[in-house]
Every structure is written in C-alpha cells, then in structure tokens.
Design an enzyme around this catalytic site. Structure first.
Site, mmCIF file in Angstrom:
data_model
loop_
_atom_site.group_PDB
_atom_site.id
_atom_site.type_symbol
_atom_site.label_atom_id
_atom_site.label_comp_id
_atom_site.label_asym_id
_atom_site.label_seq_id
_atom_site.Cartn_x
_atom_site.Cartn_y
_atom_site.Cartn_z
ATOM 1 N N SER A 183 18.297 41.708 75.941
ATOM 2 C CA SER A 183 17.757 40.583 76.711
ATOM 3 C C SER A 183 17.258 41.027 78.081
ATOM 4 C CB SER A 183 18.815 39.488 76.879
ATOM 5 O OG SER A 183 19.855 39.927 77.747
ATOM 6 N N ALA A 216 27.159 37.256 80.957
ATOM 7 C CA ALA A 216 27.728 38.231 80.016
ATOM 8 C C ALA A 216 26.806 38.471 78.814
ATOM 9 C CB ALA A 216 29.087 37.731 79.534
ATOM 10 N N PRO A 217 26.726 39.741 78.374
ATOM 11 C CA PRO A 217 27.405 40.943 78.897
ATOM 12 C C PRO A 217 26.698 41.590 80.090
ATOM 13 C CG PRO A 217 26.113 41.539 76.992
ATOM 14 C CD PRO A 217 25.962 40.042 77.136
ATOM 15 N N GLY A 218 25.502 41.081 80.462
ATOM 16 C CA GLY A 218 24.892 41.581 81.692
ATOM 17 C C GLY A 218 23.476 42.098 81.575
ATOM 18 N N GLY A 219 22.746 41.679 80.556
ATOM 19 C CA GLY A 219 21.369 42.160 80.393
ATOM 20 C C GLY A 219 20.476 41.819 81.571
ATOM 21 N N ASP A 235 30.174 33.871 84.368
ATOM 22 C CA ASP A 235 30.352 33.738 82.922
ATOM 23 C C ASP A 235 31.837 33.837 82.598
ATOM 24 O OD1 ASP A 235 30.203 34.054 79.995
ATOM 25 O OD2 ASP A 235 28.073 34.423 80.354
ATOM 26 N N ASP A 255 31.930 28.059 85.262
ATOM 27 C CA ASP A 255 30.888 27.354 84.516
ATOM 28 C C ASP A 255 29.566 27.487 85.265
ATOM 29 O OD1 ASP A 255 29.177 25.590 83.253
ATOM 30 O OD2 ASP A 255 30.615 23.943 83.161
ATOM 31 N N ASP A 271 19.945 32.529 81.589
ATOM 32 C CA ASP A 271 19.517 32.567 80.188
ATOM 33 C C ASP A 271 20.567 31.888 79.307
ATOM 34 O OD1 ASP A 271 17.857 33.161 78.051
ATOM 35 O OD2 ASP A 271 18.682 35.166 77.737
ATOM 36 N N LYS A 300 15.309 26.662 76.231
ATOM 37 C CA LYS A 300 15.311 26.718 74.772
ATOM 38 C C LYS A 300 14.540 25.515 74.238
ATOM 39 C CE LYS A 300 18.058 30.077 75.651
ATOM 40 N NZ LYS A 300 17.608 31.478 75.609
#
EC number: 2.1.1.186
Length: 358
Positions: A183, A216-219, A235, A255, A271, A300
């Site tokens: 990502s 997470a995970p950090g892209g 996250d 949150d 994202d 989305k």
C-alpha cells in the site's frame, strides 16, 4: 479526429462515461460516450469535427477522476505487414509531434501486446523521424498510439502538459524492499499526481510532522518516514518493527476517527476501510479545524453509482469549507494503485502561506 479515447481501470468504464459526458455538456460539446464493460477503456464520440479538441482544451486532465489517460484521434485498421506505411499515410493529416508513446489497454489481452509494442516502437520512431513527423519538443502535441490488437490502433494526440505523466497513466514505481506493505505505493503515487515534483522538497521534508490514521502495519507511514518526517501512527494493530526502530514513529493504540493531535501537524494520511462519507467527514474536520495543512485520504467506493457518490462527497466537502470561509485545493483521482476506491488530496491554502514565515 472527433473521438476522445480514454484508458481506465477495468470495471470503471461506466464511471468514465458518466464523468466525461458531464464535462462535455458543460463545454457544449455534443456527442455520446460508449464503452464495453471490462475493456479498460471508453470513448466519447463527438458529433462535430473539432469536438474532441474543444473538450480537451476546456478540461484539465489532472482534474478528471476516473480516466487514466486520454487522446483525441481516430481508429485505423492495420495490415499484417507494412503497418508503418499505413500509419504514415494517416499521419499526413496530423501535425508534427513532439513525442511518441505506444500504449495498450490494461487487460490481459492488452498486456500480451507489450512485447509487440516495444519492438514496433523502435522501427516506427525511426520512420517518423525520417518523415519529419516527430521531433523532440515537449511544446508540440504527443502522438499516442493505443493498440487494441496488431490489426487495430487508435491514433491520437494529447498535449504533454494536459495528459497522463506516464504511458497509459500507469506509474513506474518500484516497491521499496523495506516497506511493510504494498500500500506504500498508493501514497507515493498520490504525491506524484497531486504535488508537482519541484515542490516536494518544500512540501515533503524532514522538518515536518505527520499523522497516519489506521496506520498498521505501516505502508503509508513508511513514505512519511522516508521523507524524514516525525510520524504519529494511530492504529490498534501492530506496526512493523523496522519502522519503530527508526525512532521517527510514535505508535498510539487509538481509534483513528476520534484521535485529535495535541498540536497541529503538517500532514494527515488515512487509508482506513470505512464508508466513504465517514472518511470524507474526517478529511473535512482535520483540514477545517486546523489539525493539518495537507491530507491524503482514500474513499472506498460503493458497488453502484460510484461517480455520483464521489461527486456528491466532493461537493459536500467543498460546500463545508465555503461555509467555514476556508480556501482549499481539492484533488481526487482513482490512482493506478487504487482498487475499489479513489484518493483525495486537500491542502489548506491560508495555512500554507503562513508557514513560509517560519
């Protein structure tokens, strides 16, 4: 040359048709849009000879959401042999061009033409140079040849400063080996699309701070860290250890929709997979309340009425800032690395001006 040909993500041909038809109506360009589902392309056929040219001159390509690339021109049939002679014959009606791109649509059949286009381009380029139809001049229109097959090609023109920055609108970005997810390319592509390359050092530098909501995970965090920023990653899931080891990331288990930074930051990126209206509201709040100067947020898309929903959300965001009396730049694009989503970029203009005095 009355057809406007556009590339897009497979499955979004209808959105391209709706969007371009709306702009054509605004510019009083008569015609009709057509596309085959899954073809990764769409056409707007103008009823007037100069219609496609007027449409392109009246609309900035960078402001289109779903088309990846466009060109005005005609379809021609090609023989099995001596295709170059046929192309040169049709080019008599074309102006001298400043660059040449050979393209194919983003389908399995289109990808099979990649090797053919690479080999054919070498011979075609030489023939065009010898015929005086091609020079190295970015101020002249770009010649775009989109091969539907070895026997059919769309011969089109587009201005290099009002069309995609990559062939087919597909960026050539390399996945960083130490990034924790693919990502990461989505945010890098967003920066290429929304921020002029000569402004990166001013708007994406190591003295800045950022927040990544749903990190997470950090892209996306990786991209901010790669520019030297101090990042707060929000996250409840785990972050990649490699990112935490940089010393530039603070991970808060919280949150993303309720977190508010104690101090304003330069960038907010998000994202999170959530209903688009909720992400759009997040975007408006962060910019509107002065929590950040610039933001990139993914929306989305629903299964149906996708263009209508994006347009509705963008109008709501724009009206919200007008009501607040805040000037912003708003950009929206379905990037190559986006799937069932679009990427929005907002920049608060007043805040950007004030920071120059730092």
């Amino acid at each position: 040359m009355n057809t406007l040909f556009m590339h897009c993500r497979p499955g979004f041909e209808g959105e391209v048709c709706s969007e371009i038809a709306e702009h054509a109506a605004r510019l009083n360009v008569s015609g009709y849009a057509k596309a085959k589902t899954g073809s990764a392309c769409a056409e707007f056929v103008c009823t007037e000879e100069d219609g496609a040219q007027r449409l392109m001159h009246g609309q900035r390509f960078a402001e289109l959401i779903f088309p990846r690339q466009w060109a005005r021109g005609v379809f021609i049939d090609l023989p099995e042999t001596d295709r170059i002679s046929v192309i040169l014959a049709h080019l008599r009606e074309f102006p001298v061009c400043g660059s040449l791109w050979l393209e194919m649509v983003d389908t399995n059949d289109g990808k099979e033409l990649s090797n053919f286009c690479k080999k054919f381009e070498v011979h075609l380029r030489k023939a065009l140079l010898n015929a005086g139809k091609l020079v190295d001049d970015p101020s002249k229109p770009r010649l775009l040849l989109t091969f539907k097959s070895g026997r059919e090609v769309f011969m089109g023109l587009a201005e290099s400063n009002n069309s995609a920055m990559w062939p087919m609108g597909i960026p050539r970005l390399k996945f960083p080996r130490d990034a924790p997810s693919r990502s990461t390319l989505k945010l890098e592509e967003a920066w290429h699309h929304f921020i002029p390359r000569d402004q990166w050092d001013e708007r994406l530098h190591g003295d800045m701070t950022g927040v990544d909501l749903g990190a997470a995970p950090g892209g996306w965090t990786w991209q901010l860290v790669n520019r030297g920023m101090l990042v707060t990653a929000i996250d409840n899931g785990p972050m990649a250890e490699s990112l935490m080891d940089t010393g530039l990331v603070q991970h808060l288990m919280a949150d993303g929709f309720t977190f508010v930074p104690k101090q304003p930051v330069d960038w907010m990126v998000c994202d999170i997979v959530e209903k688009p209206a909720r992400n759009a509201a997040l975007l408006e709040t962060w910019i509107g309340e002065g929590h950040c100067r610039e933001a990139v947020v993914n929306l989305k898309l629903p299964m149906k009425q996708r263009y209508a929903e994006v347009k509705r959300l963008l109008e709501r965001i724009e009206e919200g800032f007008k009501a607040r009396g805040i000037r912003v730049e708003i950009g929206c694009k379905q990037l190559y690395h986006d799937r069932e989503e679009v990427t929005c970029h907002l920049r608060r203009l007043e805040t950007a001006k004030k920071t120059k005095a730092r």
